[in-house]
Design a protein around this motif. Structure first.
Motif, PDB file in Angstrom:
ATOM      1  N   PHE A 177      19.753  74.455  42.100  1.00 55.26           N
ATOM      2  CA  PHE A 177      19.563  75.283  43.206  1.00 55.26           C
ATOM      3  C   PHE A 177      18.228  75.742  43.668  1.00 55.26           C
ATOM      4  N   LYS A 178      17.171  76.168  42.924  1.00 55.48           N
ATOM      5  CA  LYS A 178      16.355  76.781  43.557  1.00 55.48           C
ATOM      6  C   LYS A 178      14.915  75.931  44.401  1.00 55.48           C
ATOM      7  N   VAL A 179      15.456  74.650  44.089  1.00 58.14           N
ATOM      8  CA  VAL A 179      14.506  73.694  43.912  1.00 58.14           C
ATOM      9  C   VAL A 179      14.249  73.033  45.747  1.00 58.14           C
ATOM     10  N   ARG A 180      13.252  73.396  46.438  1.00 56.37           N
ATOM     11  CA  ARG A 180      13.217  72.863  47.789  1.00 56.37           C
ATOM     12  C   ARG A 180      13.141  71.575  47.881  1.00 56.37           C
ATOM     13  N   GLU A 181      11.741  71.180  47.277  1.00 55.50           N
ATOM     14  CA  GLU A 181      11.616  69.684  47.083  1.00 55.50           C
ATOM     15  C   GLU A 181      10.199  70.189  46.058  1.00 55.50           C
ATOM     16  N   VAL A 182       9.859  68.003  45.792  1.00 51.53           N
ATOM     17  CA  VAL A 182       9.416  68.616  44.319  1.00 51.53           C
ATOM     18  C   VAL A 182       7.887  67.277  45.042  1.00 51.53           C
TER      19      VAL A 182
END
Length: 313
Positions: free
Chosen positions: A34-39
């Motif tokens: 949930f804290k990840v926007r993108e990789v």
């Protein structure tokens, strides 16, 4: 938004999704999806003069300038070589009202876990100070990073309440009042404790929701006068064994505890928070970490506190 909604429901049922990634020594680590926007693949980096060694530079990502942190270096591991940086990945995250990128060697996959399967980290390991928890995935241990600790080391955080706000909130906490603070991050617990200390409010600390709930039930069973002293509960959302949503739900289900003022205090960002706060019965949500904002919300709880307190000896 459907992805956000599905993960919201996970959080509300004491579950989480972890993005699994690897660092230089092939040890696997995890971060809440949930804290990840993108990789992304590591973009072109621009050096930042006099920055901490773990800050590898800044990058332009979709029109935004983002600080890129070498995660291995930040937790005391080997610094990524320039050659490895070119092949590395960046996990773009949103924490504490800011967007930043973590430089990692590899990205594996996403796993769905119950917080009951996530345990506190063992003591005595080299990276234990930078972990909030560990989980077993495919018979291997995955270490969950304490991002608050990393930010405190790399970027630094202000813990002093500003003079004008301190003047507004001073004198509201009587010596009988205490606050129960639940957070799996040592740094986050200390940040909250130091802020409340400036307000003259004593704190009792817990490292997860179950520990906090067990403490409240013990007071209700054996020391009702101690329970009467509890002015508010401040809880992180992400914690092993029992998360903040589950803790709030359990508090509201117990007739002896249901009137407690509960503040959810989390680095989780997004529009879902207000809905979840209402669903589980918390009184307020506040994003980490700003001492003035925390002080104002705590002051609101103290002003609304019933005036009948058990006399302490």
């Amino acid at each position: 938004m459907s992805s956000v909604d599905s993960r919201t429901k996970l959080a509300g049922h004491n579950r989480l999704e972890l993005l699994i990634f690897g660092l230089a020594d092939d040890q696997r680590f995890g971060i809440n999806v949930f804290k990840v926007r993108e990789v992304i693949r590591c973009p072109k980096l621009t050096d930042v003069p006099k920055a901490a060694s773990s800050v590898r530079g800044i990058a332009d990502v979709r029109g935004h300038t983002i600080t890129i942190i070498d995660l291995s270096d930040a937790i005391g591991g080997p610094r990524m070589s320039p050659e490895d940086v070119k092949e590395a990945f960046v996990i773009i995250t949103e924490y504490n009202r800011a967007v930043q990128g973590f430089l990692v060697n590899s990205v594996d996959r996403i796993v769905n876990l119950s917080w009951k399967e996530v345990m506190p980290p063992p003591t005595g390991t080299n990276t234990s100070n930078f972990l909030t928890a560990v989980a077993r995935v495919d018979k291997a241990l995955v270490e969950i990073i304490d991002v608050e600790q990393i930010f405190s080391k790399v970027v630094g955080t202000r813990e002093e309440i500003s003079a004008d706000v301190l003047q507004q909130v001073s004198g509201l906490a009587s010596k009988e009042c205490i606050a129960l603070v639940a957070d799996d991050s040592l740094v986050a617990r200390n940040q909250v404790r130091n802020t409340l200390k400036q307000m003259g409010l004593e704190t009792v600390l817990a490292t997860n929701g179950k520990e906090a709930f067990d403490t409240l039930r013990r007071w209700a069973d054996d020391s009702p006068e101690q329970l009467d002293r509890v002015a508010l509960v401040i809880s992180d959302i992400e914690m092993p064994i029992m998360d903040g949503y589950a803790l709030t739900t359990q508090i509201r289900r117990d007739p002896r505890l249901k009137s407690l003022y509960v503040i959810l205090h989390s680095s989780l960002s997004g529009v879902f928070n207000e809905a979840m706060v209402e669903n589980v019965g918390a009184d307020r949500f506040i994003a980490k970490f700003h001492p003035d904002d925390l002080a104002k919300v705590v002051a609101e709880a103290l002003r609304n506190r019933p005036q009948h307190l058990v006399e302490t000896k």
